[in-house]
Motif scaffolding. Structure first.
Motif: not given
Length: 118
Positions: A58-86
């Motif tokens: 599975v390849l998910v392409k996503m963006t963030l509300t702003a390039p400097g969003c400090g939560m980016g890596p956290v959201i990215q990891q959350d997405v990856q973890n949830k997809v991997m659990c399927i």
């Protein structure tokens, strides 16, 4: 012959993709009380069957509300973890992209209402 494609696969790519989208709707930007799908942050979800077995990459392409969003890596990891659990997902890659640039127009109407932007 055994090599012919069968419609009787345990979980097809389309069903798996629907399950992924459902799972992605449980991911949130910690600073915004709307899921990342309704925010319009998920640009693409590509489900590719692996040759042997019933597993998929599975390849998910996503963006963030702003390039400097400090939560980016956290959201990215959350997405990856949830997809991997399927079940049936062998590998999940979550790619951050900046084109096209995100704007409030990409949000669903429900998300804009929830955030008082309408």
């Amino acid at each position: 012959a055994a090599s012919e494609q069968s419609d009787e696969t345990p979980l097809g790519g389309e069903e798996l993709e629907q399950r992924i989208w459902t799972e992605l709707r449980t991911c949130y930007d910690p600073e915004i009380p709307v899921n990342i799908v309704d925010l319009g942050l998920i640009y693409d979800c590509v489900v590719t069957p692996i040759e042997e077995g019933n597993e998929f990459n599975v390849l998910v392409k996503m963006t963030l509300t702003a390039p400097g969003c400090g939560m980016g890596p956290v959201i990215q990891q959350d997405v990856q973890n949830k997809v991997m659990c399927i079940e049936d997902v062998a590998q999940a890659d979550v790619e951050l992209v900046w084109e096209p640039q995100w704007s409030q127009d990409m949000m669903t109407e429900a998300a804009r209402l929830q955030l008082g932007l309408m």
